[in-house]
Design an enzyme around this catalytic site. Structure first.
Site, short mmCIF file in Angstrom:
data_model
loop_
_atom_site.label_atom_id
_atom_site.label_comp_id
_atom_site.label_asym_id
_atom_site.label_seq_id
_atom_site.Cartn_x
_atom_site.Cartn_y
_atom_site.Cartn_z
N LYS A 172 38.94 3.47 0.38
CA LYS A 172 40.07 4.08 -0.67
C LYS A 172 39.81 5.81 -0.31
O LYS A 172 38.91 6.16 0.03
CB LYS A 172 39.70 4.01 -2.05
CG LYS A 172 40.18 2.22 -2.27
CD LYS A 172 40.79 2.21 -3.63
CE LYS A 172 40.76 0.58 -3.88
NZ LYS A 172 42.25 0.11 -3.53
N HIS A 174 47.38 -11.63 0.38
CA HIS A 174 48.56 -11.21 0.64
C HIS A 174 48.72 -10.55 1.98
O HIS A 174 49.88 -10.30 2.42
CB HIS A 174 49.31 -10.09 -0.49
CG HIS A 174 48.51 -8.81 -0.44
ND1 HIS A 174 47.50 -8.43 -1.04
CD2 HIS A 174 49.06 -7.90 0.02
CE1 HIS A 174 47.19 -7.29 -0.96
NE2 HIS A 174 48.23 -6.64 -0.15
N ASP A 208 36.47 -6.51 -2.84
CA ASP A 208 37.97 -6.23 -2.93
C ASP A 208 38.65 -6.60 -1.82
O ASP A 208 39.89 -7.07 -1.61
CB ASP A 208 38.09 -4.96 -3.64
CG ASP A 208 39.71 -4.56 -3.93
OD1 ASP A 208 40.21 -5.69 -4.44
OD2 ASP A 208 40.25 -3.61 -3.95
N ARG A 229 50.81 -11.21 -23.39
CA ARG A 229 50.33 -11.27 -24.81
C ARG A 229 51.04 -10.16 -25.64
O ARG A 229 50.98 -9.75 -26.95
CB ARG A 229 48.70 -10.87 -25.22
CG ARG A 229 47.65 -11.87 -24.61
CD ARG A 229 48.06 -13.02 -25.29
NE ARG A 229 48.18 -12.90 -26.92
CZ ARG A 229 47.22 -13.01 -27.72
NH1 ARG A 229 45.89 -13.12 -27.62
NH2 ARG A 229 47.24 -12.94 -29.06
N LYS A 248 51.93 -10.69 5.44
CA LYS A 248 52.55 -9.46 6.00
C LYS A 248 53.34 -9.92 7.39
O LYS A 248 52.46 -10.60 8.28
CB LYS A 248 51.59 -8.23 6.21
CG LYS A 248 51.07 -7.49 5.03
CD LYS A 248 50.08 -6.59 5.04
CE LYS A 248 49.57 -5.86 3.77
NZ LYS A 248 50.36 -5.04 2.90
N HIS A 273 40.64 -9.81 2.88
CA HIS A 273 41.72 -9.51 3.66
C HIS A 273 41.13 -9.21 5.09
O HIS A 273 41.93 -9.60 6.13
CB HIS A 273 42.31 -8.06 3.19
CG HIS A 273 42.96 -8.23 1.98
ND1 HIS A 273 43.39 -9.30 1.33
CD2 HIS A 273 43.00 -7.28 0.80
CE1 HIS A 273 44.21 -9.13 0.22
NE2 HIS A 273 43.72 -7.97 -0.09
N LYS A 300 43.34 -13.51 -5.87
CA LYS A 300 41.99 -12.69 -5.75
C LYS A 300 41.66 -11.88 -6.94
O LYS A 300 42.70 -11.46 -7.48
CB LYS A 300 41.82 -12.40 -4.49
CG LYS A 300 42.52 -11.14 -4.10
CD LYS A 300 42.29 -10.62 -2.89
CE LYS A 300 41.54 -9.31 -2.87
NZ LYS A 300 42.04 -8.16 -3.73
N GLU A 304 43.19 3.21 3.05
CA GLU A 304 44.10 3.83 1.63
C GLU A 304 43.94 5.12 1.41
O GLU A 304 42.69 5.49 1.31
CB GLU A 304 43.92 2.89 0.67
CG GLU A 304 44.13 1.25 0.99
CD GLU A 304 43.94 0.59 -0.44
OE1 GLU A 304 44.98 0.43 -1.26
OE2 GLU A 304 42.95 0.14 -0.56
C1 BG6 Z 1 44.56 -5.63 -3.07
C2 BG6 Z 1 43.20 -4.83 -3.36
O1 BG6 Z 1 43.97 -6.92 -2.63
O2 BG6 Z 1 44.97 -4.93 -1.77
C3 BG6 Z 1 43.45 -3.26 -3.63
O3 BG6 Z 1 43.01 -5.13 -4.55
C4 BG6 Z 1 44.18 -2.88 -2.59
O4 BG6 Z 1 42.73 -2.58 -4.29
C5 BG6 Z 1 45.73 -3.64 -2.01
O5 BG6 Z 1 44.83 -1.58 -2.79
C6 BG6 Z 1 46.14 -3.08 -0.82
O6 BG6 Z 1 47.26 -3.79 -0.38
P1 BG6 Z 1 48.25 -3.23 0.46
O7 BG6 Z 1 49.41 -4.39 0.57
O8 BG6 Z 1 49.15 -2.31 -0.73
O9 BG6 Z 1 47.82 -2.70 1.54
#
Ligand code: BG6
Length: 487
Positions: free
Chosen positions: A338, A176, A233, A51, A180, A238, A146, A214
Site C-alpha cells: 500500500k 475478486h 490480505d 444492523r 478481472k 490474489h 476473504k 496500490e
Molecule cells: C482486497 C484487499 O482484497 O483487494 C484490499 O482486501 C485491496 O486491501 C483490494 O485494496 C485491491 O483490489 P483492487 O481490485 O482495488 O485492486
C-alpha cells in the site's frame, strides 16, 4: 451479454453485511450493471441484511450515494429501477429466530444465494443459523468473501464448518482478482495461442515478476488491517492465484475442476520456505509518511485505529521457486504494498538474454520482456530490441503495445460483476476450491511463523516509493531488477 436460456434462472440473493463498504462500493454497483445489461432474470430479488435501523428506501438512497462517491457510473433513474428488486432487512445475524423471518421472505423454490460479506467471526453463526431453518437446501449456494481464516488452522476450521452444511459445489470462495478481465485474458493469451506457450518455460524464461501495488493507504480499514497485513490480505490469495495462472500447465478444458486441479498442482510444487529463506528472500515493509501524487500523506503508524508499535506489514516482496519440469530454477518475484508510487498490477515475463552478443549494449537485458498489465489499464506490451536508425549498430528497446480498452468496444466488466454472474449461473471455475486455499495457507505459514517467532520489524519505506531497498536488493543479488527500475 444478454439474457439467454442458460442464464435465466430466477434467484433470491441475500447479501449479509450490506451496510458495509464492500457491498455498497462494489457488489451493488456490479449487480446494478448486470441488471442494466439484462444479464440475469429481472424477476430476481436482493435481500440486503444489516444492523442499521433504516428502511429499504433509505438503504437504497445511501447505497446510491456510496456508489457515486466510489466513482461508479450509476444513473439515478436506472438505479431506482434496480432498487425495486432490493429489500433491506434489519436483523441480528447471530440470532436464530431472525432467520425464520428471513426465510418467510425468500422463495425457496428459487436458487437461493447467500453472500457473506461480514466480519469472518460471523461466518459460523450465519452458516449455522441458515441451516437451522433449512436454508441450506439443494438449490442454495454460499459465497464466502476473504479472508477465510487468519492462518492454516483457522481456515481449516471454517472450511470444515461450512462443509457440514453445504457441499463443495455449493461453496463459492471468492478472489475478486480472478474475475478481472485481464487475469482471464492471461489464460486466453497463454492457451489460445501457440506463440507464447512454446517459450513459456525454464529454457526461455529468465524470471517472472508479479506486482500488485496500490497508492492508497489503509484508510478507514485500520482495525481490520492491523489483524491482517499485506501477506494475508493480498499475497496468500490474489498474488498466489495470479502466480497459479501464470505457471499452470494447459488445462484440458475450461471445466471448473480441471482448471482448479492445474492451479493446485502449482501450489503443491512451490518450494517450501525454510526460516533461512524467509530471512534471505522475504521483505516485510511498512510505509512511513511521504508524498503520493504530490500530496503529503501520513505513515501507517499515524493512521486511525493502528497500534503505535504495530508490526503489521503494508508491503511484502518475496522470491518463490516452483519445483517442476517447466519452472525449476526460474525465480518468481512477487510483491504487493500500500502507499506505493502508483496503483498498478502487472506480470512481467523476462525472457533470457541472447547467448552471444554481437551488438553493443549497456549491459542490461531490457528487451525480451512481456508485460501483462492487469490494471489500471489492461495492456500487453512486448519489448524487444531494435536497431537505432542511423550510424552504427546500437540497439534500442521498442515495444508492441496492445490496449484492450481500445481493441474492444464492449464494456469491460469489473471483477465482482463477472464473479457474481458466475455464482448466479453456477459456474465455479473462477472460485477457489478448498484444497487450493489450504495449500496456499500451508505455503505462507513459515513466513507468518518466522515473523512471529523472531518479532521481525517491518522495514520502513516512504509513502510514494516502491518499497524498502531490500526488495530491490533481493533481485539485484540475482542480477535482476524490478521492472520500473529499468524502464
Ligand atoms: C482486497 C484487499 O482484497 O483487494 C484490499 O482486501 C485491496 O486491501 C483490494 O485494496 C485491491 O483490489 P483492487 O481490485 O482495488 O485492486
Amino acid at each position: 451479454m444478454k439474457l439467454n436460456s442458460q442464464n435465466n434462472n430466477v434467484f433470491d440473493m441475500v447479501l449479509f453485511g450490506a451496510t458495509g463498504d464492500l457491498v455498497r462500493r462494489k457488489l451493488l454497483p456490479a449487480l446494478y450493471n448486470a441488471f442494466i445489461d439484462q444479464s440475469f432474470n429481472p424477476e430476481s430479488r436482493f435481500f440486503c441484511i444489516g444492523r442499521h435501523d433504516i428502511d429499504t428506501k433509505q438503504f437504497c438512497d445511501s447505497a446510491y450515494e456510496f456508489a457515486i462517491e466510489a466513482k461508479q457510473n450509476v444513473d439515478i433513474n436506472s438505479w431506482n429501477e434496480f432498487s425495486k428488486h432490493i429489500t433491506y432487512v434489519n436483523m441480528n445475524v447471530e440470532q436464530e429466530s431472525d432467520y425464520i423471518t428471513l426465510k418467510n421472505q425468500l422463495d425457496c423454490n428459487r436458487d437461493n444465494i447467500y453472500y457473506l460479506s461480514t466480519a469472518p467471526s460471523l461466518f459460523k453463526p450465519i452458516i449455522h443459523n441458515l441451516a437451522s431453518v433449512n436454508l441450506n437446501h439443494e438449490k442454495a449456494r454460499i459465497v464466502l468473501e476473504k479472508p477465510l481464516g487468519n492462518d492454516y488452522d483457522s481456515s481449516t476450521d471454517i472450511n470444515d464448518y461450512v462443509a457440514q452444511y453445504f457441499s463443495e459445489n455449493q461453496i463459492y470462495r471468492i478472489d475478486h482478482f480472478l474475475g478481472k478481465e485481464s487475469v482471464q485474458n492471461l489464460m486466453a493469451i497463454r492457451f489460445g495461442n501457440t506463440l507464447f506457450e512454446a517459450l513459456w518455460r525454464r529454457q526461455w524464461v529468465q524470471s517472472i515478476q508479479i506486482t500488485v501495488a496500490e497508492d492508497l493507504g489503509v484508510g478507514s480499514r485500520g482495525a481490520f488491517y492491523e489483524k491482517t497485513g499485506a501477506l494475508r490480505d493480498m499475497l496468500q490469495n490474489h498474488l498466489l492465484q495470479m502466480l497459479c495462472i501464470v505457471a499452470m500447465e494447459p488445462p484440458s478444458s475450461l471445466d471448473a475442476d480441471v482448471i482448479r486441479d492445474e492451479k493446485l498442482k502449482v501450489l503443491r510444487s512451490l518450494k517450501p520456505l525454510t526460516e533461512e529463506d524467509v530471512f534471505q528472500n522475504v521483505t516485510r515493509g511498512q510505509y512511513k509518511s511521504g508524498s503520493v501524487g504530490g500530496e503529503h500523506v501520513k505513515g501507517y503508524l499515524e493512521e486511525d485505529n493502528i497500534n503505535k508499535n504495530s508490526l503489521t506489514e503494508t508491503f511484502v516482496a518475496l522470491k518463490i521457486e516452483i519445483q517442476n519440469w517447466r519452472w525449476a530454477g526460474v525465480p518468481f518475484y512477487l510483491r504487493t504494498g500500500k502507499r506505493m508510487e502508483e496503483k498498478v498490477a502487472e506480470i512481467v515475463i523476462q525472457f533470457k538474454d541472447i547467448p552471444c552478443k554481437i551488438f553493443p549494449t549497456n549491459g542490461r537485458n531490457v528487451g525480451n520482456r512481456l508485460i501483462i498489465r492487469i490494471q489500471p489499464e489492461e495492456t500487453v506490451q512486448l519489448f524487444f530490441s531494435a536497431k537505432e536508425p542511423g550510424d552504427g549498430n546500437r540497439l534500442h528497446p521498442v515495444y508492441l503495445d496492445l490496449d484492450f480498452n481500445k481493441m474492444f468496444t464492449t464494456r469491460r466488466t469489473d471483477g465482482y460483476e463477472r464473479l457474481l454472474l458466475d455464482v448466479i449461473r453456477g459456474n465455479l471455475s473462477l472460485f477457489v476450491r478448498r484444497d487450493e486455499q489450504l495449500e496456499a495457507w500451508k505455503w505462507v505459514m513459515p513466513i507468518i511463523e518466522t515473523w512471529e517467532n523472531h518479532k521481525i520489524i517491518p522495514k520502513q519505506y516512504a509513502a510514494g516509493s516502491w518499497g524498502p531497498a531490500s526488495s530491490s536488493a533481493m533481485l539485484a543479488r540475482d542480477g535482476d531488477y524490478w521492472h520500473e527500475e529499468i524502464s
